[in-house]
Design a protein around this motif. Structure first.
Motif, PDB file in Angstrom:
ATOM      1  N   GLN A   1      27.203 103.814 -82.462  1.00  0.00           N
ATOM      2  CA  GLN A   1      26.444 103.030 -81.729  1.00  0.00           C
ATOM      3  C   GLN A   1      26.977 102.162 -80.717  1.00  0.00           C
ATOM      4  N   ILE A   2      26.145 102.589 -79.589  1.00  0.00           N
ATOM      5  CA  ILE A   2      27.616 100.641 -78.544  1.00  0.00           C
ATOM      6  C   ILE A   2      26.385 100.143 -77.859  1.00  0.00           C
ATOM      7  N   VAL A   3      26.190  99.081 -78.492  1.00  0.00           N
ATOM      8  CA  VAL A   3      25.400  97.696 -78.053  1.00  0.00           C
ATOM      9  C   VAL A   3      25.609  96.726 -76.907  1.00  0.00           C
ATOM     10  N   THR A   4      24.713  96.650 -75.713  1.00  0.00           N
ATOM     11  CA  THR A   4      25.478  95.940 -74.918  1.00  0.00           C
ATOM     12  C   THR A   4      24.729  94.828 -74.583  1.00  0.00           C
ATOM     13  N   SER A   5      25.157  93.268 -74.188  1.00  0.00           N
ATOM     14  CA  SER A   5      23.709  92.544 -73.893  1.00  0.00           C
ATOM     15  C   SER A   5      24.346  91.308 -72.535  1.00  0.00           C
ATOM     16  N   ASN A   6      22.755  91.566 -71.453  1.00  0.00           N
ATOM     17  CA  ASN A   6      23.555  91.000 -70.057  1.00  0.00           C
ATOM     18  C   ASN A   6      23.729  89.733 -70.717  1.00  0.00           C
ATOM     19  N   ILE A   7      24.119  88.893 -71.776  1.00  0.00           N
ATOM     20  CA  ILE A   7      23.855  87.323 -71.447  1.00  0.00           C
ATOM     21  C   ILE A   7      25.494  87.293 -71.098  1.00  0.00           C
ATOM     22  N   LEU A   8      26.646  87.662 -71.260  1.00  0.00           N
ATOM     23  CA  LEU A   8      27.837  88.268 -70.947  1.00  0.00           C
ATOM     24  C   LEU A   8      28.324  89.152 -69.677  1.00  0.00           C
ATOM     25  N   GLN A   9      28.916  88.338 -69.117  1.00  0.00           N
ATOM     26  CA  GLN A   9      29.490  89.567 -68.267  1.00  0.00           C
ATOM     27  C   GLN A   9      30.985  89.445 -68.270  1.00  0.00           C
ATOM     28  N   SER A  10      31.833  89.432 -69.323  1.00  0.00           N
ATOM     29  CA  SER A  10      33.080  89.790 -69.841  1.00  0.00           C
ATOM     30  C   SER A  10      33.100  89.326 -71.259  1.00  0.00           C
ATOM     31  N   GLU A  11      33.705  89.410 -71.780  1.00  0.00           N
ATOM     32  CA  GLU A  11      34.877  89.493 -72.978  1.00  0.00           C
ATOM     33  C   GLU A  11      35.849  89.333 -73.419  1.00  0.00           C
ATOM     34  N   HIS A  12      36.521  89.333 -74.919  1.00  0.00           N
ATOM     35  CA  HIS A  12      37.059  89.074 -75.245  1.00  0.00           C
ATOM     36  C   HIS A  12      37.620  88.508 -76.648  1.00  0.00           C
ATOM     37  N   GLY A  13      37.277  87.959 -77.070  1.00  0.00           N
ATOM     38  CA  GLY A  13      36.518  87.190 -78.148  1.00  0.00           C
ATOM     39  C   GLY A  13      36.349  87.999 -79.206  1.00  0.00           C
TER      40      GLY A  13
ATOM     41  N   ASP B   1      39.018  82.659 -74.758  1.00  0.00           N
ATOM     42  CA  ASP B   1      39.627  83.579 -75.324  1.00  0.00           C
ATOM     43  C   ASP B   1      39.613  84.792 -77.265  1.00  0.00           C
ATOM     44  N   LEU B   2      40.615  84.902 -77.641  1.00  0.00           N
ATOM     45  CA  LEU B   2      40.142  85.035 -79.284  1.00  0.00           C
ATOM     46  C   LEU B   2      39.314  84.172 -80.009  1.00  0.00           C
ATOM     47  N   ALA B   3      39.187  85.627 -81.133  1.00  0.00           N
ATOM     48  CA  ALA B   3      38.026  84.721 -82.127  1.00  0.00           C
ATOM     49  C   ALA B   3      38.367  85.301 -83.559  1.00  0.00           C
ATOM     50  N   ASP B   4      38.413  84.498 -84.434  1.00  0.00           N
ATOM     51  CA  ASP B   4      38.967  85.066 -85.651  1.00  0.00           C
ATOM     52  C   ASP B   4      37.445  83.766 -86.406  1.00  0.00           C
ATOM     53  N   ALA B   5      36.975  85.138 -87.750  1.00  0.00           N
ATOM     54  CA  ALA B   5      36.069  84.600 -88.621  1.00  0.00           C
ATOM     55  C   ALA B   5      36.822  83.788 -89.708  1.00  0.00           C
ATOM     56  N   GLY B   6      36.215  82.526 -90.273  1.00  0.00           N
ATOM     57  CA  GLY B   6      36.459  82.523 -91.447  1.00  0.00           C
ATOM     58  C   GLY B   6      36.999  83.154 -93.147  1.00  0.00           C
ATOM     59  N   LYS B   7      37.719  82.917 -94.138  1.00  0.00           N
ATOM     60  CA  LYS B   7      37.161  83.153 -95.237  1.00  0.00           C
ATOM     61  C   LYS B   7      37.416  82.474 -96.238  1.00  0.00           C
ATOM     62  N   LEU B   8      36.860  82.878 -97.573  1.00  0.00           N
ATOM     63  CA  LEU B   8      37.717  82.063 -98.239  1.00  0.00           C
ATOM     64  C   LEU B   8      36.799  80.922 -98.369  1.00  0.00           C
ATOM     65  N   ALA B   9      37.633  80.021 -98.476  1.00  0.00           N
ATOM     66  CA  ALA B   9      38.063  78.425 -98.039  1.00  0.00           C
ATOM     67  C   ALA B   9      37.042  77.897 -96.858  1.00  0.00           C
ATOM     68  N   SER B  10      37.716  79.306 -95.662  1.00  0.00           N
ATOM     69  CA  SER B  10      36.260  78.519 -94.861  1.00  0.00           C
ATOM     70  C   SER B  10      35.280  79.558 -94.353  1.00  0.00           C
ATOM     71  N   ASP B  11      35.193  80.290 -95.107  1.00  0.00           N
ATOM     72  CA  ASP B  11      33.655  81.569 -94.874  1.00  0.00           C
ATOM     73  C   ASP B  11      32.584  80.478 -94.581  1.00  0.00           C
ATOM     74  N   GLY B  12      31.868  81.315 -93.712  1.00  0.00           N
ATOM     75  CA  GLY B  12      30.679  80.428 -92.741  1.00  0.00           C
ATOM     76  C   GLY B  12      30.923  79.826 -91.547  1.00  0.00           C
ATOM     77  N   TRP B  13      31.980  79.677 -90.976  1.00  0.00           N
ATOM     78  CA  TRP B  13      32.847  79.465 -89.846  1.00  0.00           C
ATOM     79  C   TRP B  13      33.536  80.516 -89.158  1.00  0.00           C
ATOM     80  N   ALA B  14      33.551  80.068 -87.774  1.00  0.00           N
ATOM     81  CA  ALA B  14      34.248  80.981 -86.533  1.00  0.00           C
ATOM     82  C   ALA B  14      35.116  80.071 -86.217  1.00  0.00           C
ATOM     83  N   PHE B  15      36.432  80.891 -84.995  1.00  0.00           N
ATOM     84  CA  PHE B  15      37.447  79.953 -84.800  1.00  0.00           C
ATOM     85  C   PHE B  15      37.649  80.827 -83.292  1.00  0.00           C
ATOM     86  N   PHE B  16      37.457  79.768 -81.928  1.00  0.00           N
ATOM     87  CA  PHE B  16      37.165  80.934 -80.909  1.00  0.00           C
ATOM     88  C   PHE B  16      38.310  79.736 -80.106  1.00  0.00           C
ATOM     89  N   ASN B  17      39.214  80.681 -80.005  1.00  0.00           N
ATOM     90  CA  ASN B  17      40.446  79.007 -78.698  1.00  0.00           C
ATOM     91  C   ASN B  17      39.993  79.461 -77.228  1.00  0.00           C
TER      92      ASN B  17
END
Ligand code: K7E
Ligand code: CUA
Length: 701
Positions: free
Chosen positions: A190-202, A269-285
Motif C-alpha cells: 500500500q502507498i497512501v498520500t494526503s494533499n494536506i501536506l506538500q512535503s514531510e520529514h518526521g 523536522d524529525l519525530a518519535d513516538a513516546g513509549k512505556l512512560a511516555s506512551d500516548g505522546w509524540a515528539f516533533f522537533n
C-alpha cells in the motif's frame, strides 16, 4: 588472545568453541611468524588494500601480502560470514532517491534484497503487473505518477515497543507519501498520500503497538494544496502531523480513521513516538521557528541564515491519545482529503505544547524506557535530555512560561530537562544500547560519540568516513535494544573506494559495540540513492513465507486470485473486454506458448506459476510492450495492456530457472487489422476499408 565477535546465530556452542580454538591457533601461529603490527597505517591513502591477493594459504603470509594489520584481521573475522551461514541481524535501509528499501544482512553487510516501494523495481516485476501498478497508483500526487522517492526513515512495526517483524513502513519526503511493506513476502502492499501536506520529514515513526504511523510535515504550505503567496506565510502556511491509523488485521493504513493535527508554520523536522512512560505522546522537533521564507533576490536574507537567528526552536509535545479522542468526538475539520484537528482546537484541548530546544536541532529520539527525549543540537554542541516526567508535571500544573505567536503554551526549558551532554560539533541522531549508553552521530566532526545516559558524559568517540548522518544500532529504537552492532550511515565517501566518477556512493560503516573500544569493522558502499535511516532487527524475528500457498495466490489479497489458472485448464478466451489468456508457468514452458490477438485488442494475461519449489521463480517478458513479471512459486499475476502495434513478439522467461530456461519461450502474435497486408514496421497500417470480420479466438490445445 584474539577475541571473536558475536557468533553467527545458527552456529552451535560446540562448533563455536571449535572455531574459536582453530582461529586462536592460526592467530598464534600468524603472530609468532613475524611482526604484523600496523603495516597498513604507513600506506599512502588510496593504495590498494588487496595487493598480491595470492599470498599463499599461510595466514601470516596472507596478512603481509595484503597489507593487513592484526586489527584488520580481527575485523574481518567479526564480519566474515561463510557460505551457507546466515546473518544474525537484518537491516532495512532506506533507498533514498531510489524510492526503494534495501535489505542488508549484519554483520556480513551482504545486500539481500531491494524492495520496490515508490518506484518500479524491474527484478521483482514491481510496477509492471496490474496489482503492483495499482499500489503505485496510490502514490500519485495530483493525478501524476511520481517516478522517484526521497525515502528517509523506515519504521518496523512494533508490538509493546518491540519490533515484531510483521511490517515495515517508509516515507517519501518530497511527495508526502507513506508505504506499507509486508514482511511476509517483502512486498509493498500500500502507498497512501494526503494533499494536506506538500512535503514531510518526521516520518515514518510508529506508536508502540503500531496503532498509528506518524508523518510530520517539513516545509510549511497552505494545508490541502491551496495557493497563497509567500507573503501570507505567517497566516496561511501551516505544518501538520498526520497520524495514519494502521489496521493490523488488514495490514493496511485506514484513511478514514486517520487524522492530522495542524501546527504553526515552523519547519517540523524529525519525530518519535513516546513509549512505556511516555506512551500516548509524540515528539516533533522543529527548525526555522524564525519563520524565514528566503527571498534572496527579493531583498531578504537567504533561508538558511534567516532560519538560524534564534538560539532556540520548539520541541512539539503532542498528546496523540487525546487527539485520537478529540478526532473521535468529531472535532476535526475536513481540509483537503484529511480530517484535521485545527491549531486552536489542539491548544484548547491540551493536545499541543512547546518546549524550547537548542538550536536548529535535528534528531529527536525517545530513550528505551520512554522516560527521556534526546534532541541532537545540530547547531548546538549538545544533546539535550528532556525529562518526560518534568514535562508532564508542568503540563498538568499548567505551568507555562508563555505562548508562541499562535497561542501554543510554552514550557520553561530549564524546568523540562534533566541535563545536556557536550557532544561536539553537529550532533544529529541518537541510538541506544541495552547498557544505558547512547550513540550520537556528530556530523561536522565525522564521529560517533558514545556517551552515558546516566551521567551525561562522553565515554568515547570513533571516526567515521565521512559526515555521518543517521546511525542504526541493533534493535536500537525498541524498548530493549541489543547494542552489539552499529551502522554509521555516512554522506560522503571521498577516498574510501575505487573512484567511479564525480558521483560517489554513500558509505555504511559497521561498528562493533561489544569490543573494549569501539571498533570499525567494515565499509559498505551503497550506490543507489542517499539512504538516510535504517532499522536493524534480530533475524529470527522475521518469518517470511518461501512460496505462495495455495497455488494461484495474489500477493496483495493473500487469497487465490479469481483469475488464477489451474494446470490443465489453460485457455484463451475472447470476451467483451478483450482477449483473456489464462496461462501457467512451470519448468520449462508457458501454456499456452503461442498467443494470437488482433491489433487494437485489449489483452489480459492471467499467469500462475504453478510450482511450489522454493526459489523456482519464472519471469514473463514481452519486449517492446514493456511487459515484465516476476512470478514467484505459487504466485498469480495479471497484466492488462492494449496490443496496439501489430507484429511478432517473442515472449520468454527472464529467470534462468532450468537447463531448458532458454527454451521457456513462445510467441505473442498481433495480427494487423487489415489481416496481414501489414505496413512495414514503424509505419501504421492503412485503415481497412471495411470492418474485418471477427474471427473466433484461438484456443489453446
Ligand atoms: Cu537525513 Cu533523518 Cu531525513 Cu538526518 S534525516 S541525516
Ligand atoms: Cu522459467 Cu526460465
Amino acid at each position: 588472545m584474539v577475541a571473536l565477535g558475536s557468533a553467527p546465530r545458527r552456529t552451535t556452542q560446540r562448533e563455536m568453541s571449535m572455531q574459536t580454538n582453530r582461529w586462536n591457533v592460526l592467530f598464534t601461529l600468524a603472530l609468532a611468524t613475524g611482526p604484523l603490527g600496523l603495516v597498513a597505517c604507513n600506506e599512502p591513502a588510496g593504495s590498494p588494500g588487496g595487493g598480491g591477493a595470492a599470498g599463499g594459504s599461510n595466514l601470516a603470509e596472507l596478512l603481509k601480502a595484503r597489507n593487513l594489520s592484526e586489527a584488520d584481521a580481527v575485523a574481518a573475522l567479526k564480519t566474515y560470514t561463510p557460505t551457507g551461514k546466515r546473518d544474525e541481524y537484518v537491516m532495512f535501509a532506506s533507498g533514498g532517491h531510489g524510492g526503494n528499501l534495501i535489505v542488508i544482512g549484519v554483520p556480513s553487510m551482504r545486500i539481500l534484497k531491494y524492495v520496490g516501494v515508490f518506484t518500479p523495481e524491474p527484478w521483482q516485476g514491481y510496477g509492471f503487473d496490474d496489482g503492483s501498478k495499482s499500489v503505485l497508483k496510490g502514490g500519485q500526487r495530483n493525478g501524476k505518477d511520481i517516478t522517484w522517492g526521497d525515502m528517509h526513515h523506515p519504521a518496523l512495526s512494533e508490538t509493546a515497543g518491540d519490533y515484531d517483524g510483521q511490517y515495515i513502513f517508509v516515507n517519501d519526503k518530497a511527495s508526502p507519501r507513506v508505504a506499507v511493506v509486508s514482511l511476509k513476502d517483502f512486498t509493498t502492499v500500500q502507498i497512501v498520500t494526503s494533499n494536506i501536506l506538500q512535503s514531510e520529514h518526521g516520518s515514518t515513526f510508529v506508536t508502540p503497538n503500531t496503532d498509528y504511523v506518524i508523518e510530520g510535515s517539513q516545509y510549511p504550505a497552505p494545508l490541502g494544496g491551496k495557493y497563497a503567496d509567500i507573503d501570507k506565510y505567517n497566516d496561511e502556511y501551516r505544518g501538520a502531523g498526520v497520524f495514519w491509523k494502521f489496521d493490523r488485521q488488514k495490514g493496511r493504513l485506514d484513511r478514514d480513521k486517520s487524522f492530522a493535527i495542524e501546527f504553526p508554520p515552523y519547519m517540523q523536522d524529525l519525530a518519535d513516538a513516546g513509549k512505556l512512560a511516555s506512551d500516548g505522546w509524540a515528539f516533533f522537533n522543529s527548525i526555522n521557528t524564525e519563520r524565514a521564507t528566503g527571498g534572496n533576490m527579493e531583498g531578504k536574507p537567504p533561508l538558511e541564515s534567516g532560519a538560524s537567528q534564534s538560539d532556540m526552536d520548539y520541541l512539539h509535545v503532542v498528546n496523540w491519545k487525546k487527539a485520537e479522542a478529540v478526532f473521535a468526538a468529531g472535532k476535526a475539520e475536513q481540509i483537503g482529503d484529511m480530517k484535521v484537528i485545527r491549531l486552536q482546537t489542539a491548544i484548547d484541548e491540551g493536545i499541543l505544547y512547546f518546549v524550547p530546544e537548542p538550536k536548529s536541532p535535528h534528531g529527536v529520539d525517545v530513550t528505551p524506557d520512554g522516560k527521556e527525549i534526546v534532541v541532537g543540537g545540530k547547531l548546538d554542541t549538545h544533546t539535550t535530555v528532556f525529562s518526560f516526567e518534568k514535562i508532564k508535571a508542568l503540563i498538568d500544573q499548567k505551568k507555562f512560561q508563555g505562548k508562541d505567536s499562535y497561542g501554543v503554551p510554552i514550557l520553561a526549558f530549564q524546568d523540562s530537562i534533566r541535563g545536556q551532554c557536550e557532544i561536539g560539533l553537529g550532533p544529529l541522531h541518537t541510538q541506544f544500547d541495552g547498557q544505558g549508553n547512547a550513540y550520537t552521530s556528530v556530523f561536522i566532526e565525522s564521529k560517533v560519540a558514545k556517551w552515558s545516559l546516566k551521567d551525561l558524559k562522553v565515554i568515547e568517540k570513533i571516526s567515521t568516513h565521512y559526515n555521518i548522518g543517521h546511525l542504526s544500532a541493533a534493535e536500537g529504537d525498541t524498548v530493549s535494544p541489543d547494542g552489539k552492532y552499529l551502522v554509521a550511515m555516512n554522506k560522503w565517501a571521498i577516498d574510501r573506494f575505487n573512484d567511479v566518477g564525480p558521483l560517489l556512493p554513500q558509505n555504511f560503516q559497521l561498528i562493533d559495540l561489544t569490543s573494549q573500544k569501539l571498533q570499525l569493522l567494515y565499509d559498505m558502499p551503497l550506490p543507489l540513492g542517499e539512504p538516510h535511516y535504517a532499522q536493524m532487527i534480530k533475524a529470527d524475528k522475521l518469518k517470511p513465507i518461501d512460496v505462495y500457498k495455495p497455488i494461484g495466490t495474489d500477493p496483495l489479497t493473500e487469497k487465490v486470485d479469481p483469475d488464477a489458472t489451474v494446470g490443465g485448464k489453460e485457455k484463451i478466451e475472447r470476451r467483451q473486454d478483450g482477449v483473456h489468456v489464462f496461462m501457467t508457468a512451470v519448468r520449462s514452458h508457458f501454456t499456452p506458448d503461442i498467443v494470437r490477438v488482433k491489433e487494437g485488442d485489449t489483452v489480459h494475461f492471467h499467469i500462475t506459476n504453478v510450482e511450489q519449489a522454493k526459489d523456482a521463480t519464472h519471469g514473463f517478458a514481452i519486449g517492446s510492450y514493456n511487459i515484465n513479471l516476476s512470478l514467484e512459486p505459487g504466485e498469480h499475476a495479471n497484466v492488462t495492456f492494449v496490443a496496439d502495434k501489430p507484429g511478432v513478439y517473442p515472449l520468454y522467461c527472464t529467470e534462468f530457472c532450468s537447463a531448458l530456461h532458454l527454451e521457456m519461450a513462445g510467441y505473442f502474435l498481433v495480427e494487423p487489422k487489415d489481416g496481414g497486408a501489414a505496413a512495414p514496421a514503424g509505419k501504421p497500417a492503412a485503415a481497412p476499408a471495411a470492418k474485418p470480420a471477427v474471427k473466433a479466438a484461438p484456443k489453446a490445445k
